[in-house]
Design a protein around this motif. Structure first.
Motif, PDB file in Angstrom:
ATOM      1  N   ASP A 364       0.826  -1.210   0.000  1.00  0.00           N
ATOM      2  CA  ASP A 364       0.000   0.000   0.000  1.00  0.00           C
ATOM      3  C   ASP A 364       0.859   1.258   0.000  1.00  0.00           C
ATOM      4  N   GLN A 367       2.148   1.786  -3.500  1.00  0.00           N
ATOM      5  CA  GLN A 367       1.105   2.357  -4.357  1.00  0.00           C
ATOM      6  C   GLN A 367       0.958   3.854  -4.143  1.00  0.00           C
ATOM      7  N   GLU A 370       3.816   5.679  -5.804  1.00  0.00           N
ATOM      8  CA  GLU A 370       3.585   5.768  -7.251  1.00  0.00           C
ATOM      9  C   GLU A 370       2.540   6.838  -7.568  1.00  0.00           C
TER      10      GLU A 370
END
Length: 422
Positions: A364, A367, A370
């Motif tokens: 997580d 992510q 990103e």
């Protein structure tokens, strides 16, 4: 603020379960959640953390004295503007009085230009002195007319600083900003006074009383450059503080919840930079045009004197060169400040994100990193004057290129006239 509110902040209900997991896994995240309960609409809370207003309050006072930007701290924690407020009434009176002086002096400058000037250098100086009077008549359009947008920009600082405090637990600091404002403000006024007194002493036809019409105009021009520099410096301070805090958290608490909060904070800072350009779009668009016109006329006058008489470096020639250099310096400072502010916001945070070893963090968190990088790519921080022009160093080179084209055309006319007379 509950978990549902946090989900709304990111605009994705799927974050709810993830946020629950993040909060159980990080004491640092629990601290942020506790401070997140502070009300961003509470004026007292905003005022408590609004260090930027306290540090640059003198600058606001000076612009009210000049009658250019009659905004005030009308409510606790908020900058306000009203067409019938006391600062605005003062601005009306100040503008009427100075307008009378400007019209009287402008009439005399036109009389010198049309009836008394016989030499080329006298024509050029008369034109420059008339150009210097023009910014006075822009004040209602570029000052009062953008006051509501400036208030929105100033108030965004309070919201951003409170958001910064919620995440970092520290108030945002602006080192030496208040001292710098005092020094720069005094320098702007002294520079304007010395410039005008020198002209009065050395130029024929520029009497001492003429300085009364120019003093507030030249001071305003100097202060506008100072205003832009102070705002860009403050954004630079904020971006540096955000980057340092983010680096520390990534070294110790690289969890998704914290990365997500910094992403929102970074986007707020980027938006603040964009609001700066939008709020002052009229002001600095006309400011740039004024500088370009002044530089073009001054350089044309200087080169024409060289074409006619060779390099003599008389006082009038030096005066034209100094005027062009001075305006070019102000234009460069305006563009360079914006360029530096834009770079500061993105570079260090992006470097920190790129340096995170994604193999050592949870999925997580990876992510969210990103998403943060995508946000930086999709929202590049830049100062845009409402889309008409991006203010950076490229604006300097494009402005110089434009002025060079006009100078070439003007000098061709000049050389053609010299050839005809010869």
């Amino acid at each position: 603020m509950n978990i549902g509110d946090l989900a709304d902040l990111y605009g994705d209900e799927l974050h709810i379960k993830q946020i629950s997991k993040w909060l159980r896994g990080s004491a640092r995240a629990q601290e942020i959640l506790k401070r997140a309960q502070l009300d961003s609409s509470d004026g007292k809370t905003i005022d408590e953390h609004d260090q930027f207003f306290r540090d640059h309050k003198l600058l606001l006072v000076l612009f009210r004295v000049l009658g250019v930007m009659p905004i005030q701290r009308g409510e606790i924690g908020r900058i306000t503007f009203g067409w019938t407020s006391i600062p605005m009434i003062y601005a009306y009176v100040f503008y009427v009085v100075t307008s009378i002086l400007v019209v009287l002096v402008g009439y005399e400058r036109f009389d010198i230009l049309l009836n008394k000037s016989r030499k080329f250098d006298e024509y050029i100086y008369s034109i420059i002195f008339i150009i210097y009077l023009i910014p006075h008549f822009w004040i209602p359009f570029v000052g009062w007319g953008v006051a509501y947008e400036v208030c929105d920009y100033k108030n965004s600082w309070g919201t951003f600083q409170l958001h910064y405090y919620k995440i970092t637990g520290k108030n945002l600091k602006f080192p030496l900003l208040s001292t710098l404002i005092i020094i720069i403000s005094m320098g702007c006024l002294i520079l304007a006074a010395v410039f005008l007194l020198t002209l009065s002493a050395l130029l024929e036809g520029f009497t001492l009383y003429h300085t009364t019409a120019y003093l507030h105009i030249i001071t305003m021009i100097n202060m506008n450059c100072a205003l832009w520099y102070i705002n860009c410096r403050a954004i630079g301070n904020a971006s540096t503080a955000l980057a340092e805090s983010f680096q520390n958290d990534m070294d110790r608490n690289c969890v998704a919840y914290i990365v997500a909060h910094y992403r929102v904070l970074w986007l707020s800072l980027s938006e603040l930079l964009q609001k700066l350009g939008n709020a002052y779009a009229r002001t600095y668009a006309t400011y740039s045009l004024f500088m370009m016109a002044n530089i073009t006329v001054a350089v044309y006058g200087f080169t024409s004197e060289i074409v006619d008489h060779g390099v003599r470096f008389s006082f009038k020639e030096i005066g034209l060169l100094v005027d062009a250099t001075y305006c070019l310096l102000l234009l460069y400072v305006f563009c360079d400040c914006s360029h530096q502010a834009s770079l500061n916001i993105a570079d260090r945070v992006q470097t920190t994100l790129m340096s995170v070893n994604l193999n050592t963090v949870k999925l997580d968190a990876r992510q969210e990193i990103e998403l943060f990088l995508v946000a930086i790519k999709m929202n590049p921080p830049k100062v845009s004057l409402k889309g008409y022009s991006v203010v950076n160093r490229e604006l300097v080179t494009s402005s110089v290129a434009t002025m060079a084209i006009y100078l070439i055309v003007l000098l061709q006319f000049k050389i053609s006239l010299v050839s005809i007379r010869g």
